[in-house]
Design a protein around this motif. Structure first.
Motif, PDB file in Angstrom:
ATOM      1  N   THR A 228     -28.524  -7.505  40.998  1.00 20.65           N
ATOM      2  CA  THR A 228     -28.992  -6.486  41.938  1.00 20.65           C
ATOM      3  C   THR A 228     -27.858  -5.544  42.335  1.00 20.65           C
ATOM      4  N   GLN A 229     -26.716  -5.704  41.679  1.00 20.96           N
ATOM      5  CA  GLN A 229     -25.533  -4.862  41.879  1.00 20.96           C
ATOM      6  C   GLN A 229     -25.081  -4.850  43.336  1.00 20.96           C
ATOM      7  N   ARG A 230     -25.060  -6.045  43.921  1.00 26.02           N
ATOM      8  CA  ARG A 230     -24.540  -6.220  45.282  1.00 26.02           C
ATOM      9  C   ARG A 230     -23.148  -6.842  45.279  1.00 26.02           C
ATOM     10  N   VAL A 231     -22.606  -7.095  44.111  1.00 27.07           N
ATOM     11  CA  VAL A 231     -21.266  -7.660  44.001  1.00 27.07           C
ATOM     12  C   VAL A 231     -20.692  -7.243  42.653  1.00 27.07           C
ATOM     13  N   HIS A 232     -19.384  -7.093  42.594  1.00 24.74           N
ATOM     14  CA  HIS A 232     -18.706  -6.804  41.328  1.00 24.74           C
ATOM     15  C   HIS A 232     -18.532  -8.105  40.557  1.00 24.74           C
ATOM     16  N   ARG A 233     -18.617  -8.010  39.267  1.00 20.59           N
ATOM     17  CA  ARG A 233     -18.481  -9.210  38.447  1.00 20.59           C
ATOM     18  C   ARG A 233     -17.176  -9.952  38.733  1.00 20.59           C
ATOM     19  N   ASP A 234     -16.101  -9.210  38.961  1.00 23.91           N
ATOM     20  CA  ASP A 234     -14.806  -9.845  39.199  1.00 23.91           C
ATOM     21  C   ASP A 234     -14.778 -10.683  40.471  1.00 23.91           C
ATOM     22  N   ASP A 235     -15.737 -10.446  41.366  1.00 24.11           N
ATOM     23  CA  ASP A 235     -15.791 -11.190  42.617  1.00 24.11           C
ATOM     24  C   ASP A 235     -16.727 -12.393  42.537  1.00 24.11           C
ATOM     25  N   THR A 236     -17.122 -12.746  41.342  1.00 26.24           N
ATOM     26  CA  THR A 236     -17.955 -13.926  41.136  1.00 26.24           C
ATOM     27  C   THR A 236     -17.213 -14.924  40.254  1.00 26.24           C
ATOM     28  N   GLY A 237     -17.751 -16.114  40.189  1.00 24.07           N
ATOM     29  CA  GLY A 237     -17.224 -17.126  39.290  1.00 24.07           C
ATOM     30  C   GLY A 237     -18.089 -17.289  38.052  1.00 24.07           C
ATOM     31  N   LEU A 238     -18.948 -16.318  37.793  1.00 22.77           N
ATOM     32  CA  LEU A 238     -19.825 -16.400  36.627  1.00 22.77           C
ATOM     33  C   LEU A 238     -19.008 -16.383  35.345  1.00 22.77           C
ATOM     34  N   ARG A 239     -19.408 -17.204  34.388  1.00 19.95           N
ATOM     35  CA  ARG A 239     -18.670 -17.337  33.138  1.00 19.95           C
ATOM     36  C   ARG A 239     -19.561 -16.947  31.964  1.00 19.95           C
TER      37      ARG A 239
END
Length: 282
Positions: A228-239
């Motif tokens: 939903t573009q509420r966070v930048h990818r770099d600010d997640t732990g998604l792999r």
């Protein structure tokens, strides 16, 4: 509002859509007028703009479900001003007094829920992206209500509970993979991806074949915030495992329309450390 809205798979999503709207309404209903003017993370949008946008989109959804010719005229307007039509709807509603805006949103939500619950099985509803089933339309509305609710919560300094209703947001984010590629002028990969998320209920939320070469793993809340573009990818732990899975995480969007600008690194509404929190064509 209590009870179940409709029956079957669509009824379950409609009930969750109702609950998502009621939760956000409870957050804003008691606000003083000045709080409605607080800025949210969306540039130039206040709390009032966020609720006005939901009101406008609910109205567009209602028109799509009840008057396809009238909705086609709305699509033509959007095509004539693709960079402005969404903002214009929000700006118009944001000029209303908070009490009037709140009542319009409440009435529009109720009308849309009743209308969707009355649709015949198999009905496809036109939209700005591909036509949607009733369950798909309800899922898209839930996704947007939750996402804009995140912006409102950020403006108010509130941390909302992360509910299992996010399962719908995760699902639409996965199903909108090919749409995200197309929105960026890219050819979607032929092979499906595997997405393995840790759900808000502690259970795995899994999508795609187990033997897929391209994989995304991580926290379901972070995935929902990303699509939903509420966070930048770099600010997640998604792999991501695989080049295409990595590319997808850079462009993912669960909403219809052109690609959004997204959030800058460090500016998103990411989940607290240790927490688990419109292009769909089902």
């Amino acid at each position: 509002m209590t009870g179940t809205v409709g029956t079957g798979a669509a009824g379950a999503v409609l009930t969750d859509l109702r609950d998502e709207g009621d939760e956000l309404e409870a957050l804003v209903a008691g606000l003083e007028a000045k709080a409605w003017a607080l800025p949210t993370p969306a540039p130039n949008w206040t709390v009032a703009h966020q609720i006005a946008h939901l009101t406008w989109t609910d109205g567009q959804s209602l028109t799509a479900a009840t008057d396809e010719a009238a909705f086609q005229r709305e699509v033509e307007k959007a095509m004539a001003a693709p960079d402005r039509f969404v903002d214009e709807g929000a700006e118009e509603g944001a000029t209303l007094a908070p009490g009037e805006l709140l009542e319009r949103w409440r009435e529009g939500r109720s009308a849309l829920l009743r209308t969707l619950a009355d649709q015949p099985e198999g009905r496809r509803i036109p939209w700005y992206g591909p036509p949607m089933s009733v369950a798909g339309m309800a899922t898209a509305r839930l996704m947007e209500t939750w996402a804009h609710g995140e912006d409102v919560a950020d403006a108010l300094g509130v941390r909302r509970a992360r509910t299992v209703r996010l399962r719908h947001v995760a699902r639409i984010g996965v199903r909108a993979r090919d749409f995200a590629y197309a929105a960026h002028g890219l050819t979607p990969p032929a092979a499906p991806f595997r997405v393995e998320l840790t759900g808000t209920d502690g259970e795995p939320w899994v999508y795609g074949p187990e033997d897929a070469a391209e994989r995304v793993t991580g926290d379901a809340v972070e995935f929902c915030l990303l699509v939903t573009q509420r966070v930048h990818r770099d600010d997640t732990g998604l792999r991501a495992e695989g080049a295409e899975a990595g590319r997808w995480l850079d462009i993912a969007q669960a909403f219809a329309g052109p690609p959004g600008a997204g959030r800058a690194s460090g500016s998103g509404s990411g989940p607290e450390p240790g927490s688990a929190s419109e292009g769909e064509s089902a």
